[in-house]
Design an enzyme around this catalytic site. Structure first.
Site, PDB file in Angstrom:
ATOM      1  N   SER A  26     -10.559  20.696  23.963  1.00 29.52           N
ATOM      2  CA  SER A  26      -9.468  21.413  23.268  1.00 29.52           C
ATOM      3  C   SER A  26     -10.034  22.351  22.205  1.00 29.52           C
ATOM      4  O   SER A  26      -9.604  23.503  22.071  1.00 29.52           O
ATOM      5  CB  SER A  26      -8.545  20.409  22.582  1.00 29.52           C
TER       6      SER A  26
ATOM      7  N   ARG B 178       1.327  23.532  38.647  1.00 26.26           N
ATOM      8  CA  ARG B 178       1.791  23.037  37.342  1.00 26.26           C
ATOM      9  C   ARG B 178       2.833  23.971  36.712  1.00 26.26           C
ATOM     10  O   ARG B 178       2.784  25.175  36.906  1.00 26.26           O
ATOM     11  CB  ARG B 178       0.574  22.817  36.418  1.00 26.26           C
TER      12      ARG B 178
ATOM     13  N   ASP C 224      -4.355  11.941  27.730  1.00 20.50           N
ATOM     14  CA  ASP C 224      -5.331  12.100  28.817  1.00 20.50           C
ATOM     15  C   ASP C 224      -6.085  10.798  29.110  1.00 20.50           C
ATOM     16  O   ASP C 224      -6.897  10.756  30.046  1.00 20.50           O
ATOM     17  CB  ASP C 224      -6.346  13.197  28.461  1.00 20.50           C
TER      18      ASP C 224
HETATM   19  O1  LIG Z   1      -3.765  21.433  23.719  1.00 20.37           O
HETATM   20  C1  LIG Z   1      -4.692  20.905  24.376  1.00 20.37           C
HETATM   21  O2  LIG Z   1      -5.882  21.229  24.213  1.00 20.37           O
HETATM   22  C2  LIG Z   1      -4.355  19.845  25.333  1.00 20.37           C
HETATM   23  C3  LIG Z   1      -3.099  19.298  25.324  1.00 20.37           C
HETATM   24  C4  LIG Z   1      -2.654  18.250  26.256  1.00 20.37           C
HETATM   25  O3  LIG Z   1      -1.755  18.819  27.186  1.00 20.37           O
HETATM   26  P1  LIG Z   1      -0.172  18.963  26.921  1.00 20.37           P
HETATM   27  O4  LIG Z   1       0.038  19.966  25.874  1.00 20.37           O
HETATM   28  O5  LIG Z   1       0.378  19.427  28.246  1.00 20.37           O
HETATM   29  O6  LIG Z   1       0.289  17.583  26.562  1.00 20.37           O
HETATM   30  C5  LIG Z   1      -3.810  17.611  27.013  1.00 20.37           C
HETATM   31  O7  LIG Z   1      -3.320  16.909  28.129  1.00 20.37           O
HETATM   32  C6  LIG Z   1      -4.834  18.624  27.455  1.00 20.37           C
HETATM   33  O8  LIG Z   1      -5.928  18.008  28.091  1.00 20.37           O
HETATM   34  C7  LIG Z   1      -5.391  19.400  26.282  1.00 20.37           C
HETATM   35  C1  LIG Z   2      -4.629  17.592  31.150  1.00 16.96           C
HETATM   36  C2  LIG Z   2      -5.867  18.009  30.997  1.00 16.96           C
HETATM   37  O1  LIG Z   2      -6.286  19.331  30.892  1.00 16.96           O
HETATM   38  P1  LIG Z   2      -5.522  20.690  31.110  1.00 16.96           P
HETATM   39  O2  LIG Z   2      -4.047  20.482  30.856  1.00 16.96           O
HETATM   40  O3  LIG Z   2      -6.156  21.639  30.176  1.00 16.96           O
HETATM   41  O4  LIG Z   2      -5.752  21.106  32.551  1.00 16.96           O
HETATM   42  C3  LIG Z   2      -6.977  17.028  30.869  1.00 16.96           C
HETATM   43  O5  LIG Z   2      -8.100  17.471  30.565  1.00 16.96           O
HETATM   44  O6  LIG Z   2      -6.795  15.825  31.088  1.00 16.96           O
END
Ligand SMILES: O=C(O)C1=C[C@@H](OP(=O)(O)O)[C@@H](O)[C@H](O)C1
Ligand SMILES: C=C(OP(=O)(O)O)C(=O)O
Length: 448
Positions: A29, A129, A327
């Site tokens: 992130s 998605r 995650d």
């Molecule tokens: O803001 C981010 O860096 C992330 C937010 C999360 O997703 P969501 O915003 O869909 O919950 C997470 O699942 C993803 O791996 C990274």
């Molecule tokens: C949900 C994830 O990533 P992204 O949404 O960035 O594909 C993840 O890394 O588990």
């Protein structure tokens, strides 16, 4: 990359004790955000510890396409010469975000208030998605989006030439949506306000402040009210990316279920918006010491000493904890399979719109390994079989999902019979050194 290449089968089998130090790579992130915020600053941002996983490399490529100069100096060491807030140029070609929901959603937010048009695509997982959760609030700024049915990629976004600021209450707990709105708000005049009922990871807020934006967070009865003043000049920063707690989860959970293990995982984030898994494991009876607490890269971190915990028990995971461990549910469900009693995970329907439907992927794979599962739209329940009790002996489908692949490979390290995954190649997106790192601790993982 929109294809994810050839399927790469992988296997894991019962391993001796895991021992040693697991230095996991940089936070995904924060890595995406360093590149994107760097691209919106004026001058040179220096980054160390950048995660060089495919998701982040795709974001680096995208930042170049929008006009930033992004240079790799050495392992994890990068510079970004930004174009300034609102300075993105129109890309000449389609922006391919590969497997990354974070990449595509944050970049859409960033360009939505610039007078340019961009078309986005991704791999077969990302193209399934939902993007409407981001393009709906971006439309309030004046941007328009044209995608496939159901708001799917490929999608063209026409940025607002004269953006207006927005006040937006998040309908889902999502840091990606929150961040997309804040990034769009950067180039809108006046104040953009985002309200989140349940706190989600707060890296965008922390980093925007670091880059010199005016931003405040007020805790009210409605939740967190985040107010951003638009059109700042962002100042370039030196960013030291801390290690990724979501990647650390894999060696940590492996050590908890492989008999005799004793490992150390340095620099694991203790940020309250990221540490839900670790709280949950401790409640289950995990032996984890949180040593040497300190700040690294602007995040609170600790070194984790993790020992095999034979006596772990199933628990009800509080649903309000979900955003802080979203995650980590796949690998938690593996630990749950080796605990005693049932582990109940409610309020987890967001798992259905990740790289795969993670409730379904974990349920089917664990069942194939001999574990009893119950599920509904918003719930996953795993009936634990006790230490060493999972039969295994299955090939699990990973559905182009790195976390599903790594979770089943961890499961195989403690199951009675070998576990295979049909395709481990997506592991490259977030944890490219997973195999050598785990094998260096004593795991028996093989590709092919
Ligand atoms: O803001 C981010 O860096 C992330 C937010 C999360 O997703 P969501 O915003 O869909 O919950 C997470 O699942 C993803 O791996 C990274
Ligand atoms: C949900 C994830 O990533 P992204 O949404 O960035 O594909 C993840 O890394 O588990």
């Amino acid at each position: 990359m929109s294809g994810h290449g050839e399927a790469q089968p992988m296997k894991s089998r019962k391993s001796g004790p895991l021992r040693g130090v697991a230095e996991v790579p940089g936070d995904k992130s924060i890595s995406h955000r360093s590149l994107i915020f760097g691209a919106m600053a004026v001058g040179e941002t220096r980054i160390t510890g950048l995660l060089e996983g495919q998701d982040v490399l795709d974001t680096a490529k995208a930042m170049r396409a929008f006009g930033a100069t992004v240079t790799r100096l050495g392992e994890g060491a990068w510079t970004v010469n930004g174009v300034g807030v609102g300075g993105f140029r129109e890309p000449e070609d389609v922006i391919d975000c590969g497997n990354s929901g974070t990449g595509v959603r944050l970049i859409m937010g960033t360009m939505a208030t610039a007078p340019i048009t961009a078309t986005f695509t991704g791999d077969a997982s990302l193209r399934k998605r939902p993007m409407g959760r981001v393009t709906d609030p971006l439309a309030l700024f004046g941007a328009r989006a044209y995608g496939r049915q159901g708001g799917r990629l490929p999608m063209t976004v026409v940025g607002a030439a004269n953006p207006v600021p927005v006040r937006y209450a998040l309908p889902v707990a999502s840091a990606q949506v929150k961040s997309a709105v804040l990034l769009a708000g950067l180039n809108a005049p006046g104040e953009t306000v985002v309200i989140e009922k349940e706190p989600t990871r707060d890296h965008s807020e922390r980093m925007l402040l670091g880059f010199g934006a005016r931003l405040s967070v007020e805790k009210t009865g409605e939740g967190h009210v985040i107010t951003l003043t638009g059109q700042p000049e962002l100042r370039p920063q030196t960013v030291a990316v801390p290690r990724d707690p979501s990647s650390a989860a894999f060696p940590v959970c492996a050590a908890l279920i492989v008999e005799g293990s004793d490992i150390t995982v340095p620099g694991v984030s203790q940020n309250l918006t990221r540490n839900g898994l670790y709280l949950t494991l401790v409640e289950m009876g995990a032996e984890i010491d949180f040593l040497n607490p300190r700040e690294e890269g602007g995040e609170p971190v600790a070194d984790l000493r993790v020992r095999f915990s034979g006596e772990m028990k199933g628990i009800e995971v509080p649903p309000e904890r979900a955003p802080s461990m979203i995650d980590e549910y796949p690998v938690l469900s593996v630990v749950a399979a080796f605990a005693t009693g049932k582990t109940v995970m409610r309020g987890v329907k967001e798992l259905r719109v990740k790289e795969s439907d993670r409730i379904d992927a974990m349920a089917r794979g664990l069942e194939a390994c001999g574990v009893r599962i119950e599920e509904d739209e918003d719930t996953l329940i795993v009936h634990g079989m006790g230490p060493g009790g999972v039969p295994g002996g299955a090939t699990c489908a990973t559905h182009i999902d790195h976390r599903i692949a790594m979770s089943f490979l961890v499961c195989g390290l403690a199951a009675k019979a070998e576990i295979a995954v049909d395709d481990g190649s997506p592991i490259q997106t977030s944890f490219p050194v997973f195999l050598p790192l785990m094998n260096g601790l004593g795991a028996s993982l093989t590709a092919g």
